[in-house]
Design a protein around this motif. Structure first.
Motif: not given
Length: 446
Positions: A210-211, A242, A246-247, A250-251
């Motif tokens: 994750l970013s 969102y 972020s993302d 995928g969390n």
């Protein structure tokens, strides 16, 4: 519903069963009839549903799921009005209702329901149920035996496992720990510490790509959770998610699914379980700086008799308990390892708040158990002793869960001043009696 559809349950009793999820009804803002609301939750068309409703309403069951998640507004949104009319029996009065809810909303629910009504409380897994769950979870006899033996010999963990979602978390945590040489049960003392350990496990194994940094990610989840709690939203729209996280797809803490509208589908998110939304809300509050904490926390949780009654039975009661659990020194040390720090003045404010609350509650009421749960989550013996030093007697006026008994025993052992334990209105299960028997000698009178 599956048992009914398979012919194993209520086969002759009901010809049709509808399932309505309150968290989805919250998302319906435009004006809709009951037929249109039902068509959102099943594969039948509006015409087919209209035909079904015209025949034998006395052989019809509505399952209204998660009433505590229903957003009851002052403006009375159209879908909310329809659902309340169904509950009151103004619509299809001959039909049957099966309503699920957390206990925090039962007072509101009982005022709405048409009569006759009956409440049954799910008290959680028995020890036998926990054993069966472990067996199904691990699907390997050797792993199952090893994990279950470790938990069964730990009173705190076997008690926590009576709550199904916590049982799943503990199974997941132990499964990961068994892969290493780590002490499988260390640090798992309270519900909060179990959640913190589980969150750390997911951060380690499922958040590497994750970013956002871990502190930013956890604060973002907290901000998102708190907004949903304040706005009474369990389903969170794609845009606001969102904007915050972020993302999110995928969390591992968020679930993504499609919400069906009349002519299109909308992407929605929720936390993996409502308890995680409550946990991250508490985390958000305790990580605020002093000024922001005062601005947000104080209006939500004032100290007076009327307010205490309201929020003990509100959706925020679990948030408060998690907040105290996050003040525990071992839990704070774990948070600090991930770059998260609880301001010392926030700790002081919360501890002063709970002491003031103790002066405003009647210790022979169900409010006393909310108070004891907060102290148990904090798990600081000296402070617990200070908080209940004037108590001479604890009186249980409601049915106690196994977790309630564990909390009661911990607090009473911290403070030798409690002389009498009164359970006279309450039938003890054999498991709870065994727990109390272990510390029976500490009381002058039981």
């Amino acid at each position: 519903m599956m048992d009914w559809a398979s012919g194993d349950l209520y086969k002759e009793r009901f010809d049709v069963v509808f399932h309505l999820k309150c968290k989805e009804i919250n998302r319906i803002h435009d004006k809709k009839s009951l037929v249109e609301i039902l068509s959102c939750s099943c594969s039948l068309t509006s015409d087919q549903i209209s035909q079904v409703l015209q025949h034998s309403p006395e052989k019809m069951l509505f399952i209204i799921d998660g009433f505590d998640e229903l957003k009851l507004t002052q403006e009375k949104a159209p879908a909310e009005v329809i659902l309340c009319d169904l509950l009151r029996g103004r619509i299809l009065p001959e039909s049957f209702l099966l309503v699920t809810s957390r206990s925090t909303a039962t007072d509101t629910l009982s005022k709405l329901l048409k009569g006759p009504q009956r409440f049954s409380e799910i008290m959680g897994f028995s020890e036998k149920g926990v054993e069966e769950y472990f067996q199904k979870f691990f699907q390997n006899e050797e792993l199952f035996r090893k994990a279950y033996t470790l938990v069964k010999t730990n009173e705190t963990l076997i008690t926590a496992c009576s709550i199904p979602v916590v049982c799943w978390i503990i199974c997941t945590t132990i499964k990961e720990r068994l892969k290493t040489a780590a002490d499988v049960t260390s640090g798992l003392e309270t519900t909060t510490s179990i959640y913190v350990d589980f969150v750390c496990t997911l951060l380690k194994h499922h958040c590497q790509g994750l970013s956002q940094s871990i502190p930013t990610l956890l604060r973002s989840l907290g901000q998102l959770a708190e907004r949903g709690m304040v706005e009474q939203q369990v389903l969170l729209d794609e845009k606001s998610v969102y904007e915050t996280v972020s993302d999110p797809a995928g969390n591992p803490f968020l679930c993504k699914f499609l919400f069906k509208r009349r002519i299109y589908q909308e992407m929605m998110f929720s936390f993996m379980h409502l308890s995680f939304q409550e946990f991250f809300t508490a985390l958000y509050y305790v990580l605020l700086d002093e000024e922001e904490f005062q601005r947000k926390f104080t209006p939500l949780f004032p100290i007076d008799e009327k307010s205490i009654n309201i929020y003990i039975r509100s959706r925020f009661s679990a948030v408060v308990q998690f907040a105290f659990g996050l003040l525990n020194k071992d839990v704070r040390r774990t948070l600090e390892e991930h770059g998260l720090f609880v301001h010392s003045k926030t700790q002081t404010h919360l501890k002063e708040w709970i002491l003031k609350m103790g002066q405003n509650i009647h210790r022979y009421s169900n409010k006393a158990f909310f108070y004891l749960h907060c102290l148990y989550e904090l798990h600081e013996e000296d402070f617990v002793k200070k908080a209940i030093e004037t108590w001479k007697r604890i009186y249980a006026c409601d049915e106690l869960s196994r977790t309630d008994v564990q909390v009661l025993l911990y607090c009473s052992q911290c403070c030798e001043c409690i002389e009498k334990l009164d359970l006279s209105l309450y039938r003890l299960s054999s498991e709870n009696f065994r727990m109390i028997l272990a510390v029976y000698h500490k009381f002058k009178e039981v």
